[in-house]
Write a protein that holds these residues in place. Sequence first.
Motif, PDB file in Angstrom:
ATOM      1  N   ARG A  67       9.451  14.320  14.197  1.00 13.63           N
ATOM      2  CA  ARG A  67      10.280  14.963  15.229  1.00 13.63           C
ATOM      3  C   ARG A  67      11.186  16.022  14.614  1.00 13.63           C
ATOM      4  NH1 ARG A  67      10.719   9.687  17.420  1.00 13.63           N
ATOM      5  NH2 ARG A  67      12.691   9.399  16.353  1.00 13.63           N
ATOM      6  N   ALA A  68      11.679  15.756  13.401  1.00 12.50           N
ATOM      7  CA  ALA A  68      12.631  16.676  12.768  1.00 12.50           C
ATOM      8  C   ALA A  68      11.961  17.944  12.243  1.00 12.50           C
ATOM      9  CB  ALA A  68      13.367  15.965  11.624  1.00 12.50           C
ATOM     10  N   THR A  69      10.753  17.814  11.669  1.00 13.60           N
ATOM     11  CA  THR A  69      10.129  18.969  11.014  1.00 13.60           C
ATOM     12  C   THR A  69       8.779  19.351  11.593  1.00 13.60           C
ATOM     13  OG1 THR A  69       9.016  17.605   9.368  1.00 13.60           O
ATOM     14  CG2 THR A  69      11.254  18.380   8.830  1.00 13.60           C
ATOM     15  N   GLY A  70       8.237  18.554  12.474  1.00 11.83           N
ATOM     16  CA  GLY A  70       6.933  18.848  13.043  1.00 11.83           C
ATOM     17  C   GLY A  70       5.778  18.285  12.234  1.00 11.83           C
ATOM     18  N   GLU A  71       6.052  17.687  11.073  1.00  8.46           N
ATOM     19  CA  GLU A  71       5.001  17.098  10.238  1.00  8.46           C
ATOM     20  C   GLU A  71       5.607  16.035   9.328  1.00  8.46           C
ATOM     21  OE1 GLU A  71       3.268  19.698   7.305  1.00  8.46           O
ATOM     22  OE2 GLU A  71       5.166  20.685   6.961  1.00  8.46           O
ATOM     23  N   ILE A  72       4.736  15.283   8.687  1.00  7.86           N
ATOM     24  CA  ILE A  72       5.179  14.296   7.710  1.00  7.86           C
ATOM     25  C   ILE A  72       5.238  15.007   6.364  1.00  7.86           C
ATOM     26  CG2 ILE A  72       4.720  12.073   6.621  1.00  7.86           C
ATOM     27  CD1 ILE A  72       5.251  12.033   9.717  1.00  7.86           C
ATOM     28  N   GLU A  73       6.440  15.165   5.845  1.00  8.75           N
ATOM     29  CA  GLU A  73       6.614  15.839   4.563  1.00  8.75           C
ATOM     30  C   GLU A  73       6.446  14.844   3.423  1.00  8.75           C
ATOM     31  OE1 GLU A  73      10.120  18.256   4.221  1.00  8.75           O
ATOM     32  OE2 GLU A  73      10.036  18.790   6.335  1.00  8.75           O
ATOM     33  N   VAL A  74       5.831  15.317   2.341  1.00  8.32           N
ATOM     34  CA  VAL A  74       5.686  14.488   1.149  1.00  8.32           C
ATOM     35  C   VAL A  74       6.313  15.218  -0.033  1.00  8.32           C
ATOM     36  CG1 VAL A  74       3.609  13.329   1.980  1.00  8.32           C
ATOM     37  CG2 VAL A  74       3.376  15.398   0.615  1.00  8.32           C
ATOM     38  N   ARG A  75       6.799  14.415  -0.966  1.00  6.59           N
ATOM     39  CA  ARG A  75       7.439  14.972  -2.161  1.00  6.59           C
ATOM     40  C   ARG A  75       7.415  13.931  -3.255  1.00  6.59           C
ATOM     41  NH1 ARG A  75      12.565  12.844  -3.108  1.00  6.59           N
ATOM     42  NH2 ARG A  75      13.507  11.727  -1.382  1.00  6.59           N
ATOM     43  N   PHE A  76       7.706  14.382  -4.476  1.00  3.74           N
ATOM     44  CA  PHE A  76       7.900  13.441  -5.566  1.00  3.74           C
ATOM     45  C   PHE A  76       9.314  12.882  -5.472  1.00  3.74           C
ATOM     46  CE2 PHE A  76       4.314  15.759  -7.281  1.00  3.74           C
ATOM     47  CZ  PHE A  76       3.584  14.752  -7.887  1.00  3.74           C
ATOM     48  N   ALA A  77       9.470  11.622  -5.810  1.00  7.92           N
ATOM     49  CA  ALA A  77      10.800  11.022  -5.853  1.00  7.92           C
ATOM     50  C   ALA A  77      11.598  11.680  -6.977  1.00  7.92           C
ATOM     51  CB  ALA A  77      10.688   9.517  -6.104  1.00  7.92           C
ATOM     52  N   THR A  78      12.911  11.674  -6.829  1.00 13.26           N
ATOM     53  CA  THR A  78      13.758  12.173  -7.901  1.00 13.26           C
ATOM     54  C   THR A  78      13.738  11.176  -9.056  1.00 13.26           C
ATOM     55  OG1 THR A  78      15.739  11.055  -7.105  1.00 13.26           O
ATOM     56  CG2 THR A  78      15.295  13.266  -6.200  1.00 13.26           C
ATOM     57  N   ALA A  79      14.221  11.590 -10.208  1.00  9.46           N
ATOM     58  CA  ALA A  79      14.270  10.690 -11.364  1.00  9.46           C
ATOM     59  C   ALA A  79      15.081   9.441 -11.036  1.00  9.46           C
ATOM     60  CB  ALA A  79      14.850  11.411 -12.576  1.00  9.46           C
ATOM     61  N   ARG A  80      16.206   9.619 -10.356  1.00  8.93           N
ATOM     62  CA  ARG A  80      17.052   8.479  -9.990  1.00  8.93           C
ATOM     63  C   ARG A  80      16.306   7.542  -9.033  1.00  8.93           C
ATOM     64  NH1 ARG A  80      20.278   6.779  -5.978  1.00  8.93           N
ATOM     65  NH2 ARG A  80      22.144   5.616  -6.511  1.00  8.93           N
ATOM     66  N   GLU A  81      15.620   8.104  -8.040  1.00  9.23           N
ATOM     67  CA  GLU A  81      14.870   7.283  -7.086  1.00  9.23           C
ATOM     68  C   GLU A  81      13.773   6.496  -7.793  1.00  9.23           C
ATOM     69  OE1 GLU A  81      15.372  10.083  -3.072  1.00  9.23           O
ATOM     70  OE2 GLU A  81      13.776  10.521  -4.522  1.00  9.23           O
ATOM     71  N   ARG A  82      13.127   7.103  -8.767  1.00  6.10           N
ATOM     72  CA  ARG A  82      12.081   6.401  -9.528  1.00  6.10           C
ATOM     73  C   ARG A  82      12.659   5.240 -10.323  1.00  6.10           C
ATOM     74  NH1 ARG A  82       9.786  11.763 -11.927  1.00  6.10           N
ATOM     75  NH2 ARG A  82       8.704  12.547 -10.105  1.00  6.10           N
ATOM     76  N   VAL A  83      13.768   5.494 -10.999  1.00  4.21           N
ATOM     77  CA  VAL A  83      14.402   4.447 -11.811  1.00  4.21           C
ATOM     78  C   VAL A  83      14.810   3.273 -10.924  1.00  4.21           C
ATOM     79  CG1 VAL A  83      16.456   3.900 -13.177  1.00  4.21           C
ATOM     80  CG2 VAL A  83      15.137   5.961 -13.689  1.00  4.21           C
ATOM     81  N   VAL A  84      15.408   3.575  -9.778  1.00  2.00           N
ATOM     82  CA  VAL A  84      15.827   2.515  -8.861  1.00  2.00           C
ATOM     83  C   VAL A  84      14.611   1.746  -8.345  1.00  2.00           C
ATOM     84  CG1 VAL A  84      16.874   2.063  -6.597  1.00  2.00           C
ATOM     85  CG2 VAL A  84      18.002   3.629  -8.200  1.00  2.00           C
ATOM     86  N   LEU A  85      13.552   2.459  -7.969  1.00  3.98           N
ATOM     87  CA  LEU A  85      12.352   1.804  -7.447  1.00  3.98           C
ATOM     88  C   LEU A  85      11.710   0.900  -8.497  1.00  3.98           C
ATOM     89  CD1 LEU A  85      10.404   1.637  -4.969  1.00  3.98           C
ATOM     90  CD2 LEU A  85       9.084   3.459  -6.075  1.00  3.98           C
ATOM     91  N   VAL A  86      11.522   1.408  -9.698  1.00  2.00           N
ATOM     92  CA  VAL A  86      10.888   0.614 -10.767  1.00  2.00           C
ATOM     93  C   VAL A  86      11.794  -0.549 -11.173  1.00  2.00           C
ATOM     94  CG1 VAL A  86      10.116   0.674 -13.178  1.00  2.00           C
ATOM     95  CG2 VAL A  86       9.445   2.508 -11.605  1.00  2.00           C
TER      96      VAL A  86
END
Length: 195
Positions: A67-86
């Motif tokens: 709804r916000a952008t008209g499509e599903i956007e994909v991206r790489f996680a940030t370094a911080r997001e990766r560390v938190v996820l792992v």
Amino acid sequence: MVGNLLGLAALALGWRRSVWSWPVQLLSGVVLIGAYLSAHLTGLIGKQGIVIVAAVWGWTQWQRGRRATGEIEVRFATARERVVLVGATALATVALAGLFIAVPELSWSPWADAYIFTGTLAAMYAQARGWVEFWFAWIAVDLVGVPLAFTSGYTFSGVTYAIYFVLVLLGLQAWWTRTRTPRAVNPAVPQGVSA
């Protein structure tokens, strides 16, 4: 067989960034829980429970993003997001394996079950966020889940998960390429709005 085929369909829809990936994943999870209950495969049952919960949450996330952008956007996680996820995945795996060891009737394979359960949660969370890393998480889960399905006598599931593995590699390539492709500006969406 039905649950696994639905899972393949959900993966294909996720690869195409279709919101329908989520309700199909939910249905697949419900069917597979019924199959795994008879074998007391706690990790695989837990995995499907996570799929169901995450499918509801992911569906709402992707609908909001679309709804916000008209499509599903994909991206790489940030370094911080990766560390938190792992880090969160590793801690949750250790904690859950400890529970399975303390209460043996919950799992006959505590470490594998804990790894599958928490790895699936990490993958579904990353998918809902549109992170390319969700494909890496699925690869990590499949490296344990495929052999476990075969050794547990679920040959069809093992073969299906092996096919998933190939499709996950192709999905990873598709999403990775998508992050390198400039996004067309949607004139109906105000600039500065993101998922």
